[in-house]
Motif scaffolding. Sequence first.
Motif, PDB file in Angstrom:
ATOM      1  N   UNK A 114       1.904  -1.763   4.259  1.00  0.00           N
ATOM      2  CA  UNK A 114       0.635  -1.949   4.967  1.00  0.00           C
ATOM      3  C   UNK A 114      -0.093  -0.629   5.199  1.00  0.00           C
ATOM      4  N   UNK A 115      -1.371  -0.676   4.921  1.00  0.00           N
ATOM      5  CA  UNK A 115      -2.230   0.478   5.180  1.00  0.00           C
ATOM      6  C   UNK A 115      -3.615  -0.026   5.527  1.00  0.00           C
ATOM      7  N   UNK A 126      -3.952  -3.901   4.751  1.00  0.00           N
ATOM      8  CA  UNK A 126      -3.706  -4.444   3.419  1.00  0.00           C
ATOM      9  C   UNK A 126      -2.288  -4.100   2.997  1.00  0.00           C
ATOM     10  N   UNK A 127      -1.599  -5.076   2.383  1.00  0.00           N
ATOM     11  CA  UNK A 127      -0.258  -4.846   1.827  1.00  0.00           C
ATOM     12  C   UNK A 127      -0.108  -5.701   0.571  1.00  0.00           C
ATOM     13  N   UNK A 128       0.744  -5.250  -0.340  1.00  0.00           N
ATOM     14  CA  UNK A 128       1.064  -6.008  -1.546  1.00  0.00           C
ATOM     15  C   UNK A 128       2.572  -6.192  -1.649  1.00  0.00           C
ATOM     16  N   UNK A 135       4.883 -10.778  -9.911  1.00  0.00           N
ATOM     17  CA  UNK A 135       3.426 -10.793  -9.856  1.00  0.00           C
ATOM     18  C   UNK A 135       2.951 -10.339  -8.475  1.00  0.00           C
ATOM     19  N   UNK A 136       1.879  -9.523  -8.420  1.00  0.00           N
ATOM     20  CA  UNK A 136       1.432  -9.006  -7.126  1.00  0.00           C
ATOM     21  C   UNK A 136       0.703 -10.045  -6.282  1.00  0.00           C
ATOM     22  N   UNK A 137       1.017 -10.014  -4.990  1.00  0.00           N
ATOM     23  CA  UNK A 137       0.345 -10.824  -3.979  1.00  0.00           C
ATOM     24  C   UNK A 137      -0.174  -9.884  -2.902  1.00  0.00           C
ATOM     25  N   UNK A 138      -1.442 -10.041  -2.529  1.00  0.00           N
ATOM     26  CA  UNK A 138      -2.039  -9.210  -1.494  1.00  0.00           C
ATOM     27  C   UNK A 138      -2.135  -9.992  -0.191  1.00  0.00           C
ATOM     28  N   UNK A 139      -1.869  -9.305   0.906  1.00  0.00           N
ATOM     29  CA  UNK A 139      -2.027  -9.877   2.232  1.00  0.00           C
ATOM     30  C   UNK A 139      -2.916  -8.922   3.014  1.00  0.00           C
TER      31      UNK A 139
END
Length: 145
Positions: A114-115, A126-128, A135-139
Motif C-alpha cells: 500500500x502506498x 493503492x496496493x496490488x 495476474x495483478x489485482x489492484x485495491x
Amino acid sequence: MHHASIRTANIHRAIAFYSLLGFEMETQFTAGITLACWMTGLQGRIELLQIPEPQPAPDCFHDEHYTGYYHLSFDLTETVASLPNWLESLSKQFEHASHQLATEVAPLQVLLPPQQQMIGDRVYEVAFIADADGLPLEFLRMMTA
C-alpha cells in the motif's frame, strides 16, 4: 459491466483464492469443454474459466512493454478504513488457509505494498496483489479530504 472474465490454469485454486477475497459462488457451468463459474463480491462479478493445457500468463505487472488488459481494480473506499490494515489481515487469512489447504491456497503475493497516490485531485491508498495465476489485482481506497 456484467462481469470480467479470467482464464485460469486451475479453477479450484482460483475459486479458493477469490473466496478468500470475499467472492461467493453464483453459478457453475461449462463453456465448451471447460469448467466455468460466476462469482460475485467486492461490488462486481467475475467469471472464471479453466483452460486446458494452460501456458504461463505474461508478466504484465513487471513487463513495461506488455500491451493489453492490465488488471482488475476494486474500490474499497466504502468498506475499509485502512488499506494497509486490510492487506495485513488478508495476508494472515491467506497464510492460515495455505496451512489448511496447501494444494489449493498459496500465501498472498503482494506485488505493490500500500502506498498513497495522487490521481487527479484526489489521494488514494493503492496496493496490488497477484491472483492464483499471478495476474495483478489492484485495491484502492480514496483518502478522506
